[in-house]
Design an enzyme around this catalytic site. Structure first.
Site, PDB file in Angstrom:
ATOM      1  N   GLY A 264      -3.766  10.451  -1.471  1.00 25.74           N
ATOM      2  CA  GLY A 264      -3.597  10.802  -2.852  1.00 25.74           C
ATOM      3  C   GLY A 264      -2.129  10.018  -2.933  1.00 25.74           C
ATOM      4  N   SER A 265      -1.387  10.518  -4.128  1.00 23.88           N
ATOM      5  CA  SER A 265      -0.115   9.852  -4.559  1.00 23.88           C
ATOM      6  C   SER A 265       1.155  10.083  -3.372  1.00 23.88           C
ATOM      7  CB  SER A 265       0.407  10.365  -5.874  1.00 23.88           C
ATOM      8  OG  SER A 265       0.742  11.897  -5.652  1.00 23.88           O
ATOM      9  N   GLY A 269       1.906  13.441  -1.435  1.00 23.97           N
ATOM     10  CA  GLY A 269       2.052  13.328  -0.217  1.00 23.97           C
ATOM     11  C   GLY A 269       3.105  13.567   0.624  1.00 23.97           C
ATOM     12  N   GLU A 286      -2.830   8.981   3.708  1.00 20.15           N
ATOM     13  CA  GLU A 286      -3.042   7.740   3.064  1.00 20.15           C
ATOM     14  C   GLU A 286      -2.554   7.943   1.671  1.00 20.15           C
ATOM     15  OE1 GLU A 286      -4.279   5.313   4.529  1.00 20.15           O
ATOM     16  OE2 GLU A 286      -5.304   5.879   6.429  1.00 20.15           O
TER      17      GLU A 286
END
Length: 531
Positions: A264-265, A269, A286
């Site tokens: 995600g963002s 994160g 990620e």
């Protein structure tokens, strides 16, 4: 007239109107029912399908029409799912790895039987074109094949012991439950990367998909369920809880989830990372990528242009590996910009419904993404940038925008340094390769990068300690379109996680160093005498 109808009749009429507007009831989308989807779908699976949360609708970005209804899970549903997943793990961890690999192989084969239908669902629900949707499902198939081979080659090392009559070795064991929180832009493949490796390494999975792509998760889980049941494996091994942030928070903070794999963002994160670290859990992040292609003066421009167009425009700029910055040597700058503008113009007539075979550019995922696209272009213009091509929202149903090329900005302009999940390409100019590498490295993220050059010295400089600081360092190919055989992931605010190939499997296991004394003596290490 409605005042003469009782509440039950009104509710029935309302449900009928909702059902009649759903795309799943349109014969054009018959593949949805072929995947086992219905008008109303339970978004929770823990060995059986049952959900207690709110009912939501999944929408098609191409026309913003509702596809089908999904009853989300809540924290109570999550509690049931994690309990059942732990039970499934207790049996699964003792299954020999090659047998686990055989079941993962069957999951890959089951996906193959629905490759086209699943690909269409990804396209419909996410918005990427059909070829990319099918390609995403193919990634899951490929990683199943990879994991099947891996199941017979999971390795540990044997080291020489300094003590006579002793053996020194490594033993790898499963972690337990792997929690997978996936993003909207790859609603199938990201789970596949994690699921296949987690299963062959002996773990159970619990999946919390993006709130806007629940149907893909449900369809995938139904296929996996079929394989597990056919092999007399507890199907709660691959549990699913669709839902909102409360479900995600429950998963992230739960000590029973041994590894959290979050895609995600960067902003979310950071929160996830802190919360998992607070309980000393394992983490695989990620996150975002403000990726760049460097075009050196000796580059083959016939390769540069199509590579840039694919990486910047593909998936409407909504890949974490999409090219957002194009850094061009001053000697070829004007030529590359003109060729790019011409290439972009050729694709304008092929913007449309992602399920149409002629479409090459689909919509943005939602109206929020369109708003960020407009805001970034306005900021770029206000900062002195020039829109060379695009910069407009298309006046039609859905979330369609023109791919955009912006020149004239400084490399360190805030809008350039900030990742915008949209097809906006900022074109920058450089004089020396060292300058270009510095520009590549100055953003907060470090996911993907590529250098176009024909000079072998440049290649090894780019790959070396003073080259790109990204997790993916390419030469003469786009920043996007990674193969499954290599480890996928990035550095800095991209999170440092690695998924897919190479030795990524190690993140799903725990390592023990074992010393075995098979002698009748008790010598101590380092020659210590304790007598």
């Amino acid at each position: 007239m409605n005042r003469f109808l009782n509440k039950g009749t009104l509710a029935t009429l309302q449900q009928f109107r909702m059902a009649s507007n759903l795309l799943i009831n349109d014969s054009k989308y018959a593949f949805l029912k072929e995947l086992g989807l219905k008008e109303n779908n339970a978004g929770v699976f823990h060995g059986k399908w049952a959900a207690n949360g709110q009912t939501v609708q999944s929408f098609a970005p191409a026309n913003n029409s509702p596809i089908a209804n999904v009853q989300n899970g809540n924290v109570k549903d999550y509690e049931i799912a994690i309990t059942e997943a732990r039970k499934a793990y207790n049996d699964w961890c003792e299954v020999p790895a090659p047998r686990r690999g055989e079941i993962v192989r069957q999951i890959g084969d089951k996906l193959r039987t629905q490759l086209q239908n699943l690909g269409k669902l990804v396209s419909l629900e996410m918005g990427k074109i059909s070829a990319e949707g099918v390609g995403e499902v193919q990634e899951y198939v490929d990683i199943c094949d990879y994991a099947t081979g891996l199941s017979r080659s999971l390795e540990g090392k044997i080291f020489p012991s300094e003590r006579p009559g002793h053996a020194l070795l490594e033993q790898w064991n499963p972690l337990g439950v792997v929690g997978v929180i996936s993003a909207f832009n790859f609603p199938c493949a990201v789970y596949g990367w994690n699921n296949a490796l987690a299963l062959v390494t002996g773990n159970a999975c619990i999946w919390k998909p993006a709130p806007s792509t629940p149907l893909t998760a449900i369809a995938v889980t139904k296929l996996v369920e079929e394989v597990l049941v056919a092999n007399n494996v507890n199907p709660a091994l691959c549990s699913l809880v669709c839902g909102e942030g409360d479900v995600g928070q429950a998963l992230v903070k739960d000590k029973r989830v041994n590894l959290v794999s979050f895609t995600g963002s960067c902003e979310i994160g950071k929160i996830v990372g802190q919360q998992v670290q607070a309980r000393f859990g394992k983490l695989l992040l990620e996150l975002g990528g403000n990726n760049a292609i460097i075009v050196n003066e000796d580059a083959d421009l016939n390769m540069v242009v199509p590579a840039t167009v694919f990486a910047a425009v593909g998936t409407a700029g909504q890949r974490c590996t999409s090219t957002r910055r194009l850094i061009i040597h001053e000697k070829v700058y004007d030529q590359v910009v003109q060729r790019l503008k011409k290439a972009y113009a050729q694709f304008e007539s092929r913007i449309g419904c992602p399920l149409d075979s002629n479409t090459i550019i689909g919509p943005l995922h939602n109206q929020q993404a369109v708003g960020k696209y407009k805001a970034s272009i306005a900021e770029a213009i206000a900062s002195g940038g020039k829109v060379e091509y695009g910069g407009k929202v298309l006046e039609r149903d859905g979330n369609f925008v023109l791919p955009t090329i912006v020149t004239g900005l400084k490399h360190d302009s805030p809008v350039v340094l900030r990742e915008t999940f949209a097809p906006i390409l900022y074109v920058l100019k450089f004089s020396t390769l060292d300058e270009a590498i510095a520009i590549n490295n100055e953003v907060d993220q470090g996911l993907s990068s590529s250098l176009f050059t024909t000079n072998i010295q440049n290649v090894f400089k780019w790959m070396g300690p003073k080259g790109s600081d990204c997790g993916i360092v390419n030469v003469n190919i786009p920043t996007s379109g990674a193969e499954i055989g290599g480890a996928f992931g990035g550095e800095k605010e991209t999170g440092g996680g690695r998924e897919s190939g190479s030795d990524s499997w190690r993140q799903y296991m725990r390592r023990s160093t074992c010393t075995i004394n098979y002698s009748k003596e008790l010598p101590l290490a380092q020659g210590i005498k304790f007598e």
